[in-house]
Design an enzyme around this catalytic site. Structure first.
Site, PDB file in Angstrom:
ATOM      1  N   LYS A  81       0.870  -1.179   0.000  1.00 42.11           N
ATOM      2  CA  LYS A  81       0.000   0.000   0.000  1.00 42.11           C
ATOM      3  C   LYS A  81       0.907   1.230   0.000  1.00 42.11           C
ATOM      4  CE  LYS A  81      -1.718   2.848   2.891  1.00 42.11           C
ATOM      5  NZ  LYS A  81      -1.717   4.077   2.069  1.00 42.11           N
ATOM      6  N   GLU A  92       9.793   1.809  10.515  1.00 33.46           N
ATOM      7  CA  GLU A  92      10.800   2.818  10.137  1.00 33.46           C
ATOM      8  C   GLU A  92      10.103   4.160  10.279  1.00 33.46           C
ATOM      9  OE1 GLU A  92      13.876   2.220   9.460  1.00 33.46           O
ATOM     10  OE2 GLU A  92      13.797   0.049   9.244  1.00 33.46           O
ATOM     11  N   CYS A  97      13.614  11.393   6.597  1.00 33.00           N
ATOM     12  CA  CYS A  97      13.491  11.035   8.009  1.00 33.00           C
ATOM     13  C   CYS A  97      14.798  11.178   8.756  1.00 33.00           C
ATOM     14  CB  CYS A  97      12.967   9.622   8.117  1.00 33.00           C
ATOM     15  SG  CYS A  97      13.835   8.530   7.015  1.00 33.00           S
ATOM     16  N   GLU A 107       9.877  16.530  15.123  1.00 38.78           N
ATOM     17  CA  GLU A 107      10.235  16.395  13.712  1.00 38.78           C
ATOM     18  C   GLU A 107       9.437  17.416  12.909  1.00 38.78           C
ATOM     19  OE1 GLU A 107       8.888  12.859  11.556  1.00 38.78           O
ATOM     20  OE2 GLU A 107      10.923  12.664  10.805  1.00 38.78           O
TER      21      GLU A 107
HETATM   22  P1  NAD Z   1       2.190   8.724   7.482  1.00 40.69           P
HETATM   23  O1  NAD Z   1       2.434   8.007   8.738  1.00 40.69           O
HETATM   24  O2  NAD Z   1       1.092   9.698   7.427  1.00 40.69           O
HETATM   25  O3  NAD Z   1       1.901   7.686   6.310  1.00 40.69           O
HETATM   26  C1  NAD Z   1       2.811   6.648   5.987  1.00 40.69           C
HETATM   27  C2  NAD Z   1       2.024   5.483   5.434  1.00 40.69           C
HETATM   28  O4  NAD Z   1       1.288   4.902   6.498  1.00 40.69           O
HETATM   29  C3  NAD Z   1       1.010   5.891   4.365  1.00 40.69           C
HETATM   30  O5  NAD Z   1       0.947   4.889   3.379  1.00 40.69           O
HETATM   31  C4  NAD Z   1      -0.288   5.953   5.157  1.00 40.69           C
HETATM   32  O6  NAD Z   1      -1.430   5.754   4.378  1.00 40.69           O
HETATM   33  C5  NAD Z   1      -0.082   4.813   6.144  1.00 40.69           C
HETATM   34  N1  NAD Z   1      -0.877   4.916   7.360  1.00 40.69           N
HETATM   35  C6  NAD Z   1      -1.265   6.041   8.000  1.00 40.69           C
HETATM   36  N2  NAD Z   1      -2.018   5.722   9.074  1.00 40.69           N
HETATM   37  C7  NAD Z   1      -2.106   4.374   9.111  1.00 40.69           C
HETATM   38  C8  NAD Z   1      -2.756   3.438   9.981  1.00 40.69           C
HETATM   39  N3  NAD Z   1      -3.472   3.834  11.028  1.00 40.69           N
HETATM   40  N4  NAD Z   1      -2.628   2.132   9.716  1.00 40.69           N
HETATM   41  C9  NAD Z   1      -1.892   1.712   8.660  1.00 40.69           C
HETATM   42  N5  NAD Z   1      -1.269   2.546   7.790  1.00 40.69           N
HETATM   43  C10 NAD Z   1      -1.368   3.855   8.021  1.00 40.69           C
HETATM   44  O7  NAD Z   1       3.593   9.336   7.093  1.00 40.69           O
HETATM   45  P2  NAD Z   1       3.946  10.260   5.864  1.00 40.69           P
HETATM   46  O8  NAD Z   1       3.395  11.612   6.182  1.00 40.69           O
HETATM   47  O9  NAD Z   1       3.564   9.581   4.587  1.00 40.69           O
HETATM   48  O10 NAD Z   1       5.542  10.257   5.936  1.00 40.69           O
HETATM   49  C11 NAD Z   1       6.236  11.095   6.783  1.00 40.69           C
HETATM   50  C12 NAD Z   1       6.735  10.341   7.999  1.00 40.69           C
HETATM   51  O11 NAD Z   1       7.449   9.186   7.601  1.00 40.69           O
HETATM   52  C13 NAD Z   1       7.710  11.165   8.805  1.00 40.69           C
HETATM   53  O12 NAD Z   1       7.453  11.024  10.183  1.00 40.69           O
HETATM   54  C14 NAD Z   1       9.053  10.547   8.470  1.00 40.69           C
HETATM   55  O13 NAD Z   1      10.045  10.716   9.431  1.00 40.69           O
HETATM   56  C15 NAD Z   1       8.689   9.121   8.294  1.00 40.69           C
HETATM   57  N6  NAD Z   1       9.704   8.465   7.459  1.00 40.69           N
HETATM   58  C16 NAD Z   1      10.520   7.534   8.037  1.00 40.69           C
HETATM   59  C17 NAD Z   1      11.500   6.920   7.282  1.00 40.69           C
HETATM   60  C18 NAD Z   1      12.414   5.875   7.873  1.00 40.69           C
HETATM   61  O14 NAD Z   1      13.013   5.128   7.117  1.00 40.69           O
HETATM   62  N7  NAD Z   1      12.542   5.768   9.165  1.00 40.69           N
HETATM   63  C19 NAD Z   1      11.633   7.236   5.943  1.00 40.69           C
HETATM   64  C20 NAD Z   1      10.792   8.181   5.399  1.00 40.69           C
HETATM   65  C21 NAD Z   1       9.808   8.780   6.172  1.00 40.69           C
END
Ligand code: NAD
Length: 484
Positions: free
Chosen positions: A180, A255, A289, A389
């Site tokens: 997804k 992650e 991130c 963040e």
């Molecule tokens: P997000 O958490 O809003 O979404 C990430 C994914 O999770 C999306 O596909 C979203 O649809 C899904 N998601 C959201 N809520 C969910 C739930 N309740 N159950 C299952 N899936 C769910 O994050 P974002 O805004 O897309 O990305 C930014 C965040 O990602 C930042 O906090 C960043 O630090 C983190 N990030 C981490 C890494 C890493 O490798 N550690 C890399 C890139 C981004």
């Protein structure tokens, strides 16, 4: 066919999901808009999946697991080789899709987002070629086997890169997949699904369902026939996934976010370390991130650091992501723009010194999520901008009085994803590195290493991606004990 932008980018399958080797319509007529962050226009609508769509994809992945998990290493290498070749061949279309869906400058998408995504596939292939799936340890046969059907959930910031980091390792391990992608950046993922199809991946090994996190993502996390969930995203989403997955005791790798420090030791070459630190913090418009967004510097060098930082920011070209000359495009979406604005306001309210940038859009732009690259100095370690963040082009310069204080400021965070240390005395640089609680510590800005394990301490998550560590996340360990 749907034309998406003046470049003529076209997607055949916006209303469909890729399941069991073919494009099938969604179970519902509902759709989600895809917004171009450069001008806030809706460029496409994608199908909004449901738990029923997840069930279909999981069933396909379960059926395919029986044969893919037992497929020969050679056949998996062959598929990964083809996927790698196609990623490079289709680099331009993928880069355009990424630029359109999340605003990356086109040059950055072409030279970083897509090639680094391809590197994950090449590395997974090389790891697979060398890996010993069976070893003998103290008279016991230890067999490493694919864990099963994997649910992979990815974010919008490095959309293709985050997908290949997971998919390539899972495929190499012999797992089958339901992906997804982020609902905010689903276009490159659709192109990638077609690319896997064209690479000859057997039906059902890879499946894609689009939709929201709270519908499709949550259904995957709770699904009784998914063996493992790997999510890259926010801490909020990671915690929700871990809770939803608990009932079925599946493996969960997270992650999540970061607030990475960059310590400049007194003997660092400041004329290089500061501008490179600014570039690293603002790469991808600060939406990485592990971006080193806390620059921790000797108090008596503060004025020098501020002026070097401003000079570096002034050299950045912010603008239309379609132009080759642009270094920073807009932020990726409305929510991110609002978040970054509110954090800049918080920095001003808390009394940090605004060195450059600030509130509002970049001059000359009335639409689009263009945010001024912003530097705060004299930031207190307890301020919100030093702790939370931001995920945008906002750098915090934090002064320290001695090295113990620098280390303690660096570790004074809920996160532990990345860290940087700059200095000429390598022995001292390494000694400081051992005291940092983070999954990756970079000394004097080394080149990116796609084999180095990547993942978080503390609330940055658990598990590791990339290279051999990345593939092992997708393996189970079996001990076969018996007569030799
Ligand atoms: P997000 O958490 O809003 O979404 C990430 C994914 O999770 C999306 O596909 C979203 O649809 C899904 N998601 C959201 N809520 C969910 C739930 N309740 N159950 C299952 N899936 C769910 O994050 P974002 O805004 O897309 O990305 C930014 C965040 O990602 C930042 O906090 C960043 O630090 C983190 N990030 C981490 C890494 C890493 O490798 N550690 C890399 C890139 C981004």
């Amino acid at each position: 066919m749907t034309a998406l932008d003046p470049h003529g980018l076209q997607f055949d399958h916006l209303n469909c999901f890729y399941v069991e080797g073919t494009w099938i319509p969604s179970s519902t007529p509902d759709t989600l808009p895809v917004v171009n962050p450069a001008d806030e226009s809706v460029v496409a609508h994608i199908a909004r999946g449901s738990a029923e769509d997840v069930d279909r994809a999981v069933a396909a992945a379960r059926t395919a697991f029986a044969s893919w998990s037992l497929s020969s290493v050679e056949s998996r290498i062959q598929v990964l080789d083809t996927v790698h070749r196609l990623l490079l061949e289709r680099k331009d279309a993928l880069a355009q899709a990424i630029s359109l869906e999340m605003g990356a400058a086109i040059t950055f998408a072409r030279t970083m987002q897509v090639p680094l995504a391809a590197e994950h596939v090449r590395v997974a292939r090389d790891v697979l070629a060398e890996y010993q799936f069976q070893t003998l340890e103290a008279g016991t046969v230890i067999q490493r086997e694919a864990i099963g059907v994997c649910g992979l959930i990815t974010p919008w910031n490095w959309p293709l890169y985050q997908i290949t980091a997971k998919v390539a390792s899972a495929l190499a391990a012999g797992c089958t997949i339901v992906l997804k992608p982020s609902e905010l950046a689903p276009l490159s993922a659709l192109l990638f699904a077609q690319l896997l199809h064209d690479a000859g991946l057997p039906a059902g090994v890879f499946n894609l369902v689009n939709g929201t996190g709270t519908e499709v993502g949550a259904a995957m996390a709770a699904h009784s026939d998914i063996d493992m969930i790997s999510i890259t995203g926010s801490n909020r989403a990671g915690a929700a996934v871990a809770k939803a997955a608990a009932e079925t005791v599946k493996r969960v790798t997270l992650e999540l976010g970061g607030k990475s420090p960059n310590i400049l030791l007194p003997d660092a070459d400041f004329a290089k370390a500061v501008p490179q630190g600014v570039l690293s913090a603002f790469r991808n418009v600060g939406q990485s991130c592990s971006a080193p967004t806390r620059m921790i510097v000797p108090r008596n060098r503060l004025a020098e650091v501020e002026s070097l930082a401003v000079e570096a920011v002034n050299a950045l070209v912010v603008g239309d992501p379609r132009l080759d000359s642009t270094v920073l495009g807009p932020l990726a979406n409305q929510a991110q723009y609002s978040r970054v604005q509110s954090m800049i306001a918080a920095g001003i309210e808390e009394g940090a010194k605004l060195v450059c940038g600030g509130l509002g859009r970049v001059e000359g732009f009335l639409t689009g999520y263009y945010t001024k690259p912003t530097v705060f100095s004299e930031v207190g370690p307890g301020m919100r901008i030093a702790q939370e963040e931001i995920f945008g082009p906002v750098l915090c310069i934090i002064p320290y009085d001695d090295i113990d204080a620098a280390v303690s400021i660096a570790n004074d965070t809920l996160y532990g994803l990345g860290a940087h240390i700059q200095g000429r005395d390598l022995e001292r640089v390494r000694a400081v590195a051992t005291r940092i609680r983070a999954g990756q510590v970079h000394l004097n800005y080394p080149a990116w290493n796609p084999h180095a394990p990547f993942g978080g301490y503390k609330r940055s998550g658990n598990g590791r991606e990339y290279g051999v560590y990345g593939m092992e996340e997708y393996l189970e360990t079996k001990a076969i004990i018996g007569p030799s």
